[in-house]
Design an enzyme around this catalytic site. Structure first.
Site, mmCIF file in Angstrom:
data_model
loop_
_atom_site.group_PDB
_atom_site.id
_atom_site.type_symbol
_atom_site.label_atom_id
_atom_site.label_comp_id
_atom_site.label_asym_id
_atom_site.label_seq_id
_atom_site.Cartn_x
_atom_site.Cartn_y
_atom_site.Cartn_z
ATOM 1 N N GLU A 1 0.858 -1.194 0.000
ATOM 2 C CA GLU A 1 0.000 0.000 0.000
ATOM 3 C C GLU A 1 0.889 1.237 0.000
ATOM 4 O O GLU A 1 1.924 1.266 0.664
ATOM 5 C CB GLU A 1 -0.902 -0.022 1.237
ATOM 6 C CG GLU A 1 -1.563 1.285 1.612
ATOM 7 C CD GLU A 1 -2.591 1.726 0.596
ATOM 8 O OE1 GLU A 1 -2.501 2.901 0.176
ATOM 9 O OE2 GLU A 1 -3.453 0.921 0.224
ATOM 10 N N CYS B 1 -14.498 -0.418 -7.585
ATOM 11 C CA CYS B 1 -15.632 0.469 -7.304
ATOM 12 C C CYS B 1 -15.992 1.281 -8.547
ATOM 13 O O CYS B 1 -16.816 2.195 -8.474
ATOM 14 C CB CYS B 1 -15.313 1.392 -6.136
ATOM 15 S SG CYS B 1 -13.872 2.445 -6.391
#
Length: 492
Positions: free
Chosen positions: A371, A447
């Site tokens: 990340e 998404c």
């Protein structure tokens, strides 16, 4: 014939309207179908007109905002008749607040349109062979489903159309709620929001009334002055409740008086924080929330399909799936698509606070999370420790830089890659890296089906799309999540 008018002169058709003209209104247009991203469409003279705020079957006058050669875009100015499929919105603020866009549609129809959006994007943009797309997983709860809400305090209330010419009503009011759609400085004064369970409305309204009674200033976003600015409320399935009040000025006496009042009135708040923000924007990443009562964070719970519980420490700046129950379903699908047998090394890209990797860990040999945000990686390490995930490691940085041959030698080459990028999708360099790594299975959570479809077209060089599952995380909105399983073509 469909009539046109450029105020105030009538025009008969598209052919007579210059694309450079402004204030063009298309009269009595029948909305024919759903398009995407919350818009519907009509066809006039063979030209597609995209219209927001309407549903198929409505007949409307449309004010054009854009008028291109092959398409136009606009918003309704007048409804001549309403579609038979419309239902009565349950929220009195619907249409002014930007939180929900589809309350006028039955939930079954919302799901139908969202599923179609996924299918259209994958077929039109990806243009790769597809399996049969599974029916969308709808939400069991279509109200009160959010675990986190952010409210804004401001000194300018958004006025409804019928209030604009009333001399008795002023927009200069101290209010609490959400930004009016498309307006950065006008706040819809929310009485009741149906997105989050109580005591969210009671807390917001109590703070507003206390501040008004004590002559606290509400934030003026144009001039960047004012004491009471924003507030976050996070209500967990675990029962823990976190409230973070953001102040635009550091007035210790006024701040403590308000915090003491809220702590006494709402003893169910497990942690109450405050944040001082004197910047010109509301971003929290460079601010330090201060615990006033409680431990400064909340614990949330996710449960696997097998009944195993995982707990996650969530601070005021942590990212976590906003719909906990649907988040469980999303992760259960990801775990199923990973097809883990207990011997796989799983790489969780865009891992955030580690929730996906930790959730699928019972079936994996090892979890590696990557990340960009360093603070999220610290949360991921803490969450892994909290859940006794021994065979895991989390790294802050760019996947392209981290995943080298030396890294693979030390931590193992991935058998499964799970990627959950932001709306912009994956960078082309990351897609190339995934192709180079050539893990047997890739699970792509998105998404934004449009950018996901673009990435699937790139991945088609080595991968076959083997499973597709849309998931509705946010009822009454235009947002849609989609989970795709890909397998190396040599294995599919």
């Amino acid at each position: 014939m469909v009539g046109w008018r450029e105020l105030p002169v009538q025009k008969p058709s598209f052919a007579a309207v210059s694309r450079k003209k402004k204030n063009v209104i298309l009269q009595k247009i029948l909305v024919e179908d759903y398009a995407a991203e919350g818009k519907s469409l009509a066809r006039v003279d063979g030209k597609v007109v995209f219209i927001e705020g309407v549903v198929p079957g409505d007949v409307v006058d449309v004010l054009l905002g854009k008028n291109k050669k092959d398409w136009a875009e606009g918003r309704p100015m007048k409804f001549h008749s309403y579609s038979e499929m419309r239902v009565q919105p349950f929220c009195p603020h619907f249409g002014t607040c930007g939180g929900c866009q589809w309350q006028m549609l039955p939930y079954a129809k919302q799901l139908e349109y969202k599923e179609r959006q996924v299918r259209d994007n994958l077929q039109r943009i990806a243009k790769v062979p597809l399996p049969e797309i599974n029916s969308i997983r709808g939400a069991a709860e279509t109200k009160f489903y959010r675990n986190k809400l952010e409210y804004t305090f401001g000194n300018k209330r958004f006025l409804l159309k019928e209030e604009l010419n009333d001399p008795e009503i002023s927009g200069q009011q101290d209010v609490a709620g959400f930004h009016a759609r498309g307006m950065f400085d006008k706040i819809v004064d929310i009485k009741t929001c149906f997105l989050q369970h109580e005591p969210t409305n009671a807390i917001r309204n109590a703070i507003k009334e206390f501040a008004r009674s004590n002559n606290y200033t509400f934030y003026d976003i144009r001039n960047h002055v004012g004491f009471l600015r924003t507030m976050q409320v996070r209500l967990c399935v675990s029962g823990e409740l976190m409230v973070n009040i953001v102040f635009g000025e550091d007035n210790v006496e006024e701040r403590n008086r308000l915090l003491d009042y809220i702590a006494a009135e709402f003893p169910m708040i497990t942690t109450l924080l405050y944040t001082i923000n004197t910047k010109r924007n509301d971003s929290m990443f460079d601010l330090e929330p201060v615990p006033y009562t409680g431990k400064g964070y909340v614990m949330e719970k996710l449960v696997t399909a097998g009944g195993q519980e995982f707990f996650f420490k969530i601070g005021p700046k942590s990212f976590f799936q906003t719909n906990t129950s649907q988040g469980e379903r999303l992760y259960q699908i990801a775990a199923d698509y990973a097809e883990l047998t207990g011997s796989e090394v799983v790489y969780d890209l865009y891992c955030g606070t580690g929730s996906v990797g930790i959730f699928v860990s019972p079936g994996a040999k090892k979890i590696i999370g990557v990340e960009m945000v360093e603070a999220a990686i610290e949360d991921a390490k803490e969450n892994a420790s909290l859940n006794n995930i021994a065979d895991s490691a989390f790294f802050a940085g760019d996947v392209i830089d981290i995943c080298t041959d030396e890294f693979f030698e030390q931590h193992g080459k991935p058998d499964v890659i799970i990627t959950d990028p932001p709306r912009a999708g994956m960078h082309e360099k990351l897609v190339r890296k995934i192709l180079d790594i050539a893990a047997p299975v890739v699970v792509y959570i998105s998404c934004n089906p449009a950018t996901q479809a673009r990435d699937l077209a790139w991945l088609d060089e080595k991968y076959t799309v083997t499973k597709v599952q849309p998931v509705d995380m946010f009822p009454h909105t235009l947002h849609i999540e989609n989970v795709v399983q890909l397998k190396l073509k040599t294995l599919a």
